[in-house]
Design a protein around this motif. Structure first.
Motif, PDB file in Angstrom:
ATOM      1  N   GLY A   1       4.281  -0.005   2.214  1.00  0.00           N
ATOM      2  CA  GLY A   1       4.254   0.367   3.648  1.00  0.00           C
ATOM      3  C   GLY A   1       4.611  -0.988   4.367  1.00  0.00           C
ATOM      4  N   ALA A   2       4.397  -0.779   5.887  1.00  0.00           N
ATOM      5  CA  ALA A   2       4.484  -1.794   6.664  1.00  0.00           C
ATOM      6  C   ALA A   2       3.155  -2.531   6.938  1.00  0.00           C
ATOM      7  CB  ALA A   2       5.151  -1.351   8.068  1.00  0.00           C
ATOM      8  N   ALA A   3       3.039  -3.646   6.661  1.00  0.00           N
ATOM      9  CA  ALA A   3       1.706  -4.585   6.607  1.00  0.00           C
ATOM     10  C   ALA A   3       1.144  -4.629   8.238  1.00  0.00           C
ATOM     11  CB  ALA A   3       1.840  -5.571   5.979  1.00  0.00           C
ATOM     12  N   GLY A   4       2.190  -5.069   8.876  1.00  0.00           N
ATOM     13  CA  GLY A   4       1.698  -5.516  10.356  1.00  0.00           C
ATOM     14  C   GLY A   4       0.824  -6.733  10.319  1.00  0.00           C
ATOM     15  N   TRP A   5       0.901  -7.555   9.249  1.00  0.00           N
ATOM     16  CA  TRP A   5       0.273  -8.720   9.372  1.00  0.00           C
ATOM     17  C   TRP A   5       0.925  -9.550   8.228  1.00  0.00           C
ATOM     18  CZ3 TRP A   5      -2.552 -10.120   4.647  1.00  0.00           C
ATOM     19  CH2 TRP A   5      -2.791  -9.010   3.756  1.00  0.00           C
ATOM     20  N   ASP A   6       0.552 -10.794   8.155  1.00  0.00           N
ATOM     21  CA  ASP A   6       1.508 -11.878   7.408  1.00  0.00           C
ATOM     22  C   ASP A   6       1.060 -11.934   5.903  1.00  0.00           C
ATOM     23  OD1 ASP A   6       3.014 -13.973   6.198  1.00  0.00           O
ATOM     24  OD2 ASP A   6       1.842 -15.720   7.162  1.00  0.00           O
ATOM     25  N   THR A   7       1.788 -11.173   4.905  1.00  0.00           N
ATOM     26  CA  THR A   7       1.372 -10.776   3.731  1.00  0.00           C
ATOM     27  C   THR A   7       1.743 -12.038   2.775  1.00  0.00           C
ATOM     28  OG1 THR A   7       3.291  -9.495   3.023  1.00  0.00           O
ATOM     29  CG2 THR A   7       1.144  -8.357   3.990  1.00  0.00           C
ATOM     30  N   GLY A   8       2.530 -13.192   3.271  1.00  0.00           N
ATOM     31  CA  GLY A   8       3.073 -14.221   2.443  1.00  0.00           C
ATOM     32  C   GLY A   8       4.754 -13.877   1.953  1.00  0.00           C
ATOM     33  N   ARG A   9       5.308 -14.888   2.060  1.00  0.00           N
ATOM     34  CA  ARG A   9       6.595 -14.899   1.834  1.00  0.00           C
ATOM     35  C   ARG A   9       6.969 -14.045   0.362  1.00  0.00           C
ATOM     36  NH1 ARG A   9       9.100 -18.930  -1.624  1.00  0.00           N
ATOM     37  NH2 ARG A   9       7.706 -20.667  -1.980  1.00  0.00           N
ATOM     38  N   ARG A  10       6.395 -14.495  -0.252  1.00  0.00           N
ATOM     39  CA  ARG A  10       6.759 -14.041  -2.008  1.00  0.00           C
ATOM     40  C   ARG A  10       6.476 -12.454  -1.905  1.00  0.00           C
ATOM     41  NH1 ARG A  10       4.066 -15.046  -5.970  1.00  0.00           N
ATOM     42  NH2 ARG A  10       5.529 -14.660  -7.611  1.00  0.00           N
ATOM     43  N   THR A  11       5.463 -11.884  -0.901  1.00  0.00           N
ATOM     44  CA  THR A  11       5.077 -10.402  -1.192  1.00  0.00           C
ATOM     45  C   THR A  11       6.445  -9.637  -1.143  1.00  0.00           C
ATOM     46  OG1 THR A  11       3.205 -10.945  -0.243  1.00  0.00           O
ATOM     47  CG2 THR A  11       3.458  -8.906  -0.290  1.00  0.00           C
ATOM     48  N   VAL A  12       6.399  -8.578  -1.927  1.00  0.00           N
ATOM     49  CA  VAL A  12       7.385  -7.357  -1.823  1.00  0.00           C
ATOM     50  C   VAL A  12       6.714  -6.316  -0.911  1.00  0.00           C
ATOM     51  CG1 VAL A  12       8.731  -5.679  -3.141  1.00  0.00           C
ATOM     52  CG2 VAL A  12       8.115  -7.954  -3.974  1.00  0.00           C
ATOM     53  N   THR A  13       7.379  -6.075   0.238  1.00  0.00           N
ATOM     54  CA  THR A  13       6.740  -4.826   1.026  1.00  0.00           C
ATOM     55  C   THR A  13       7.814  -3.766   1.260  1.00  0.00           C
ATOM     56  OG1 THR A  13       7.416  -6.255   2.989  1.00  0.00           O
ATOM     57  CG2 THR A  13       5.408  -6.777   2.225  1.00  0.00           C
ATOM     58  N   GLY A  14       7.381  -2.961   2.083  1.00  0.00           N
ATOM     59  CA  GLY A  14       8.288  -1.926   2.256  1.00  0.00           C
ATOM     60  C   GLY A  14       8.015  -0.503   1.817  1.00  0.00           C
ATOM     61  N   ALA A  15       9.081   0.483   1.991  1.00  0.00           N
ATOM     62  CA  ALA A  15       8.700   1.666   1.571  1.00  0.00           C
ATOM     63  C   ALA A  15       8.583   2.008   0.243  1.00  0.00           C
ATOM     64  CB  ALA A  15       9.945   2.616   2.123  1.00  0.00           C
ATOM     65  N   PRO A  16       7.914   3.063  -0.409  1.00  0.00           N
ATOM     66  CA  PRO A  16       7.775   3.457  -1.733  1.00  0.00           C
ATOM     67  C   PRO A  16       8.951   3.223  -2.663  1.00  0.00           C
ATOM     68  CG  PRO A  16       6.318   4.935  -0.626  1.00  0.00           C
ATOM     69  CD  PRO A  16       7.287   4.145   0.240  1.00  0.00           C
ATOM     70  N   GLU A  17      10.048   3.582  -2.157  1.00  0.00           N
ATOM     71  CA  GLU A  17      11.316   3.748  -2.915  1.00  0.00           C
ATOM     72  C   GLU A  17      11.824   2.331  -3.015  1.00  0.00           C
ATOM     73  OE1 GLU A  17      14.593   3.928  -5.171  1.00  0.00           O
ATOM     74  OE2 GLU A  17      12.896   5.314  -5.228  1.00  0.00           O
ATOM     75  N   GLU A  18      11.732   1.382  -1.701  1.00  0.00           N
ATOM     76  CA  GLU A  18      12.191   0.058  -1.878  1.00  0.00           C
ATOM     77  C   GLU A  18      11.515  -0.755  -2.970  1.00  0.00           C
ATOM     78  OE1 GLU A  18      13.377  -1.758   2.230  1.00  0.00           O
ATOM     79  OE2 GLU A  18      11.544  -0.279   2.436  1.00  0.00           O
ATOM     80  N   ILE A  19       9.999  -0.630  -2.922  1.00  0.00           N
ATOM     81  CA  ILE A  19       9.266  -1.488  -4.023  1.00  0.00           C
ATOM     82  C   ILE A  19       9.454  -0.737  -5.383  1.00  0.00           C
ATOM     83  CG2 ILE A  19       6.759  -1.632  -4.626  1.00  0.00           C
ATOM     84  CD1 ILE A  19       5.989  -1.463  -1.848  1.00  0.00           C
ATOM     85  N   ALA A  20       9.656   0.394  -5.462  1.00  0.00           N
ATOM     86  CA  ALA A  20      10.126   0.993  -6.738  1.00  0.00           C
ATOM     87  C   ALA A  20      11.499   0.426  -7.436  1.00  0.00           C
ATOM     88  CB  ALA A  20      10.203   2.177  -6.995  1.00  0.00           C
ATOM     89  N   GLU A  21      12.445   0.468  -6.527  1.00  0.00           N
ATOM     90  CA  GLU A  21      13.735  -0.406  -6.951  1.00  0.00           C
ATOM     91  C   GLU A  21      13.577  -1.798  -7.264  1.00  0.00           C
ATOM     92  OE1 GLU A  21      18.140  -0.990  -5.002  1.00  0.00           O
ATOM     93  OE2 GLU A  21      16.666  -0.302  -3.852  1.00  0.00           O
ATOM     94  N   SER A  22      12.716  -2.512  -6.567  1.00  0.00           N
ATOM     95  CA  SER A  22      12.428  -4.030  -6.848  1.00  0.00           C
ATOM     96  C   SER A  22      11.841  -3.933  -8.442  1.00  0.00           C
ATOM     97  CB  SER A  22      11.508  -4.508  -6.081  1.00  0.00           C
ATOM     98  OG  SER A  22      11.263  -5.847  -6.282  1.00  0.00           O
ATOM     99  N   LEU A  23      10.808  -3.066  -8.603  1.00  0.00           N
ATOM    100  CA  LEU A  23      10.132  -3.116  -9.985  1.00  0.00           C
ATOM    101  C   LEU A  23      10.929  -2.519 -10.994  1.00  0.00           C
ATOM    102  CD1 LEU A  23       6.668  -2.320  -8.556  1.00  0.00           C
ATOM    103  CD2 LEU A  23       7.378  -4.415  -9.076  1.00  0.00           C
ATOM    104  N   ARG A  24      11.776  -1.653 -10.704  1.00  0.00           N
ATOM    105  CA  ARG A  24      12.635  -1.191 -11.743  1.00  0.00           C
ATOM    106  C   ARG A  24      13.259  -1.978 -12.500  1.00  0.00           C
ATOM    107  NH1 ARG A  24      12.852   3.592  -8.418  1.00  0.00           N
ATOM    108  NH2 ARG A  24      14.944   2.974  -7.709  1.00  0.00           N
TER     109      ARG A  24
END
Length: 301
Positions: A240-263
């Motif tokens: 989801g949308a963090a709304g805070w600084d999670t760090g430059r390496r963190t993968v964030t976004g909607a579930p499908e965006e994260i799943a696409e990255s992990l696939r």
């Protein structure tokens, strides 16, 4: 996932963990169990020298005691040592502890092992740091015997020698999975030739395919067959949308965006991924675990 609280290296510990304790550890493990996670993991250090305490901290819960406690409050997730520095202990002691854990948990143990990297720990317990790689190689063989079906296991080697010594209870599993941690050439070779799986230590994505290919070649050349689990540690995640600084390496976004990255890991030949979530509190971490289990994990298949 590797559990929070249990180890508190500054490399990955969130600020809220420093004031957390057993109740928080149980709550997070139960959340992972409910969310369908394959395993919860803890890691191992006996004692941290003063020169490293600032970076590593001295908070490292014992892995066997911790996993046994969590086995009693979870019902499905497997229990992984990631990793146990088994060269610090005699293999019969390690086998007694982990066989009991597997027996009490109904066969949920995955024994992850590694060579270790802190010389002072080895010196303090009378173990051989300089030859820790050779000791680990033999210890894996000794553990194969000691965690096998025989009540009176037998092993004769350079560093350890035992026979006619019975240990019960035996593990609930016919074969306890033994995964080898580490990303050095020696660790990759050890995993390929002696392990049932490989636990890399934070390798960048770009480096994984070459190491996975090397494991396959080594296993083919040695005639090793049977199941073998290739793992990977993902980048930090935030669903989801963090709304805070999670760090430059963190993968964030909607579930499908994260799943696409992990696939992409599966396309490399990875069988299991260990995830870590950025969080500012226990409740936020539990929300992240639930969101991943409900909305991201189904998209990985």
């Amino acid at each position: 996932m590797q559990l929070p609280v249990q180890s508190q290296s500054t490399l990955y510990t969130e600020p809220w963990e420093t004031g957390a304790g057993a109740a928080d550890l149980v709550a997070v493990a139960r959340a992972a169990d409910r969310a369908g996670f394959a395993y919860v993991a803890v890691c191992d250090h006996v004692a941290i020298p003063r020169r490293l305490a600032g970076a590593m901290s001295t908070v490292w819960y014992d892995p066997v005691a911790t996993l046994a406690h969590l086995a009693a409050v979870t019902g499905r997730a497997r229990l992984l040592s990631h990793v146990a520095v088994v060269g610090l202990r005699h293999p019969l002691l390690t086998a007694k502890q982990y066989a009991t854990l597997d027996h009490l948990s109904g066969g949920r143990l995955v024994l992850g092992v590694g060579a270790g990297h802190v010389p002072e720990e080895f010196v303090a317990v009378g173990a051989d740091f300089g030859r820790r790689g050779a000791v680990l190689d033999e210890t894996i063989d000794a553990l194969r015997a000691a965690l096998g079906p025989d009540e009176f296991p037998e092993h004769h080697g350079t560093f350890h020698d035992f026979a006619d010594l019975g240990q019960r209870p035996r593990p609930a599993q016919a074969r306890v999975p033994l995964w080898v941690g580490g990303s050095s050439p020696a660790a990759v070779r050890r995993a390929a030739l002696r392990g049932d799986g490989w636990l890399p230590q934070g390798d960048p994505r770009a480096e994984l395919p070459d190491r996975i290919d090397r494991i396959r070649r080594l296993r083919d050349e040695a005639g090793r067959t049977g199941p073998f689990t290739v793992g990977a540690l993902t980048e930090p995640l935030y669903v989801g949308a963090a709304g805070w600084d999670t760090g430059r390496r963190t993968v964030t976004g909607a579930p499908e965006e994260i799943a696409e990255s992990l696939r992409a890991y599966r396309a490399m030949g990875v069988h299991q991924i260990q995830v870590r979530f950025r969080s500012r509190s226990r409740s936020e971490l539990i929300d992240q675990i639930a969101a991943f289990g409900a909305e991201v994990a189904p998209r990985l298949d």
